[in-house]
Design an enzyme around this catalytic site. Structure first.
Site, PDB file in Angstrom:
ATOM      1  N   SER A 136      12.816  33.991  -3.121  1.00  0.00           N
ATOM      2  CA  SER A 136      11.661  34.849  -3.419  1.00  0.00           C
ATOM      3  C   SER A 136      10.779  34.928  -2.185  1.00  0.00           C
ATOM      4  O   SER A 136      10.892  34.089  -1.276  1.00  0.00           O
ATOM      5  CB  SER A 136      10.871  34.229  -4.579  1.00  0.00           C
ATOM      6  OG  SER A 136       9.619  34.863  -4.744  1.00  0.00           O
ATOM      7  N   TYR A 149       6.574  28.173 -10.080  1.00  0.00           N
ATOM      8  CA  TYR A 149       7.480  29.178  -9.498  1.00  0.00           C
ATOM      9  C   TYR A 149       7.532  29.011  -7.981  1.00  0.00           C
ATOM     10  O   TYR A 149       8.621  28.995  -7.381  1.00  0.00           O
ATOM     11  CB  TYR A 149       7.001  30.584  -9.878  1.00  0.00           C
ATOM     12  CG  TYR A 149       7.940  31.688  -9.473  1.00  0.00           C
ATOM     13  CD1 TYR A 149       9.038  32.029 -10.265  1.00  0.00           C
ATOM     14  CD2 TYR A 149       7.757  32.392  -8.280  1.00  0.00           C
ATOM     15  CE1 TYR A 149       9.905  33.045  -9.890  1.00  0.00           C
ATOM     16  CE2 TYR A 149       8.618  33.405  -7.895  1.00  0.00           C
ATOM     17  CZ  TYR A 149       9.689  33.726  -8.705  1.00  0.00           C
ATOM     18  OH  TYR A 149      10.559  34.733  -8.336  1.00  0.00           O
TER      19      TYR A 149
HETATM   20  P1  NAP Z   1      14.505  39.399 -15.161  1.00  0.00           P
HETATM   21  O1  NAP Z   1      14.813  40.847 -15.372  1.00  0.00           O
HETATM   22  O2  NAP Z   1      13.436  38.723 -15.943  1.00  0.00           O
HETATM   23  O3  NAP Z   1      15.851  38.556 -15.227  1.00  0.00           O
HETATM   24  C1  NAP Z   1      15.860  37.149 -15.200  1.00  0.00           C
HETATM   25  C2  NAP Z   1      17.206  36.691 -15.699  1.00  0.00           C
HETATM   26  O4  NAP Z   1      17.220  35.257 -15.796  1.00  0.00           O
HETATM   27  C3  NAP Z   1      17.492  37.218 -17.105  1.00  0.00           C
HETATM   28  O5  NAP Z   1      18.866  37.510 -17.199  1.00  0.00           O
HETATM   29  C4  NAP Z   1      17.124  36.039 -17.952  1.00  0.00           C
HETATM   30  O6  NAP Z   1      17.718  36.043 -19.233  1.00  0.00           O
HETATM   31  C5  NAP Z   1      17.690  34.932 -17.090  1.00  0.00           C
HETATM   32  N1  NAP Z   1      17.254  33.626 -17.573  1.00  0.00           N
HETATM   33  C6  NAP Z   1      16.001  33.170 -17.744  1.00  0.00           C
HETATM   34  N2  NAP Z   1      16.033  31.933 -18.284  1.00  0.00           N
HETATM   35  C7  NAP Z   1      17.338  31.612 -18.460  1.00  0.00           C
HETATM   36  C8  NAP Z   1      18.027  30.490 -18.985  1.00  0.00           C
HETATM   37  N3  NAP Z   1      17.380  29.421 -19.475  1.00  0.00           N
HETATM   38  N4  NAP Z   1      19.380  30.511 -19.001  1.00  0.00           N
HETATM   39  C9  NAP Z   1      20.053  31.570 -18.535  1.00  0.00           C
HETATM   40  N5  NAP Z   1      19.462  32.672 -18.050  1.00  0.00           N
HETATM   41  C10 NAP Z   1      18.121  32.690 -18.008  1.00  0.00           C
HETATM   42  O7  NAP Z   1      14.069  39.195 -13.642  1.00  0.00           O
HETATM   43  P2  NAP Z   1      14.700  39.646 -12.244  1.00  0.00           P
HETATM   44  O8  NAP Z   1      13.599  40.277 -11.513  1.00  0.00           O
HETATM   45  O9  NAP Z   1      15.992  40.355 -12.399  1.00  0.00           O
HETATM   46  O10 NAP Z   1      14.904  38.186 -11.618  1.00  0.00           O
HETATM   47  C11 NAP Z   1      16.152  37.701 -11.154  1.00  0.00           C
HETATM   48  C12 NAP Z   1      15.881  36.674 -10.074  1.00  0.00           C
HETATM   49  O11 NAP Z   1      15.211  37.289  -8.981  1.00  0.00           O
HETATM   50  C13 NAP Z   1      14.985  35.510 -10.528  1.00  0.00           C
HETATM   51  O12 NAP Z   1      15.438  34.299  -9.942  1.00  0.00           O
HETATM   52  C14 NAP Z   1      13.635  35.890  -9.924  1.00  0.00           C
HETATM   53  O13 NAP Z   1      12.812  34.774  -9.697  1.00  0.00           O
HETATM   54  C15 NAP Z   1      14.073  36.541  -8.646  1.00  0.00           C
HETATM   55  N6  NAP Z   1      13.087  37.408  -8.020  1.00  0.00           N
HETATM   56  C16 NAP Z   1      12.701  38.585  -8.603  1.00  0.00           C
HETATM   57  C17 NAP Z   1      11.762  39.382  -7.955  1.00  0.00           C
HETATM   58  C18 NAP Z   1      11.307  40.713  -8.507  1.00  0.00           C
HETATM   59  O14 NAP Z   1      10.442  41.338  -7.891  1.00  0.00           O
HETATM   60  N7  NAP Z   1      11.823  41.193  -9.607  1.00  0.00           N
HETATM   61  C19 NAP Z   1      11.213  38.979  -6.742  1.00  0.00           C
HETATM   62  C20 NAP Z   1      11.621  37.770  -6.204  1.00  0.00           C
HETATM   63  C21 NAP Z   1      12.561  36.996  -6.842  1.00  0.00           C
HETATM   64  P3  NAP Z   1      16.907  36.730 -20.475  1.00  0.00           P
HETATM   65  O15 NAP Z   1      17.054  38.203 -20.310  1.00  0.00           O
HETATM   66  O16 NAP Z   1      17.627  36.163 -21.659  1.00  0.00           O
HETATM   67  O17 NAP Z   1      15.474  36.267 -20.372  1.00  0.00           O
END
Ligand code: NAP
Length: 244
Positions: A136, A149
């Site tokens: 991140s 986080y």
């Molecule tokens: P998201 O749409 O909220 O997706 C997060 C994923 O993690 C979902 O599939 C969620 O499942 C899964 N998850 C959460 N808890 C879990 C558990 N206990 N066991 C298995 N799966 C679990 O968010 P995203 O933006 O795609 O995030 C993906 C990654 O990118 C994360 O590591 C996040 O920190 C990172 N990231 C995102 C951004 C951004 O701007 N979006 C920026 C920096 C980093 P559910 O759908 O069941 O909750």
């Protein structure tokens, strides 16, 4: 030089939605069989991989109990993408122990335990491998009101480097991709707040939010033969945010 990974077995955590879904499709398009892992059904992602001409299956993998999740990791993987992550927001003076533990377990302990299991399996079989961890901007910056986080994502960058040091000689290359502001469920509240949204856009040199596919391209590249000498890197994919 090859950008193909035909026949590789890949697993992506949190593959049901957002960045994980796009990564699964990217790896499948590059030729891997992708195991789409989620704590709920990844059927939509499997269908998206298949309609993009790729091969995919799904498995239930809940990372809330990292040791139990590691036990379930398939043994014959060539590629592991640790994408799943959660965030909790509160002032640091009021931050609860539960919000610390839940985030650290899912975002950091699970990454440690899945990487460890992947490497044990690969080394026992004499197999090379690739790991990509999703970091991140808060692997580099402090953020505000998200202490667990920030700690977890700084930790992901650190683990990426130690694993790279320990496993490169075994052919296991370990990198991270640090997304900037990407339009997913995770950031919906920010995009719905007009002031925050404009402030974010004003600071991104590319002038737009990232798309999940922007992250998928970088992750897929890091899994290809073309990237075979890259290890221990944390690659920013942020439209220039950190260069500002
Ligand atoms: P998201 O749409 O909220 O997706 C997060 C994923 O993690 C979902 O599939 C969620 O499942 C899964 N998850 C959460 N808890 C879990 C558990 N206990 N066991 C298995 N799966 C679990 O968010 P995203 O933006 O795609 O995030 C993906 C990654 O990118 C994360 O590591 C996040 O920190 C990172 N990231 C995102 C951004 C951004 O701007 N979006 C920026 C920096 C980093 P559910 O759908 O069941 O909750």
């Amino acid at each position: 030089m090859s950008f193909r990974i035909d026949g590789a077995q890949a697993l992506v955590t949190g593959a049901n939605t957002g960045i994980g879904q796009a990564i699964a499709v990217g790896l499948a398009q590059a030729g891997a069989h992708v195991i789409c892992a989620g704590r709920r059904s990844c059927a939509d992602t499997v269908a998206a991989c298949q309609s993009a001409g790729g091969s995919a299956s799904e498995m239930v993998l809940d990372l809330a109990d990292p040791a139990a999740a590691a036990e379930k990791l398939p043994e014959d993987l060539d590629i592991l993408v640790n994408n799943a992550g959660i965030i909790r927001r509160a002032d640091s003076v009021e931050f609860s122990e539960a919000d610390w533990d839940d985030v650290m377990d899912t975002n950091l302990k699970a990454v440690f335990m899945l990487c460890q299991r992947f490497a044990r399996n690969a080394q026992a079989a004499g197999r090379a491998g690739r790991i990509v961890n999703i970091a991140s901007l808060l692997s580099f910056q402090g953020g505000i009101r998200v202490p667990s986080y920030t700690a977890s994502k700084h930790g992901v960058a650190g683990l990426t480097k130690i694993f790279a040091n320990e496993w490169a000689a075994k052919g296991i290359m370990v990198n991270a991709v640090a997304p900037g502001y990407i339009a997913t469920n995770n950031t919906e509240a920010l995009r719905n707040d007009p002031d925050r949204n404009q402030a974010i856009l004003d600071r991104i040199p590319a002038g737009r939010w990232g798309a999940p596919e922007d992250i998928a391209g970088a992750v897929t590249f890091l899994c290809t033969p073309a990237a075979k000498y890259i290890t221990g890197a944390v690659l920013n994919v942020d439209g220039g945010w950190l260069a500002r």
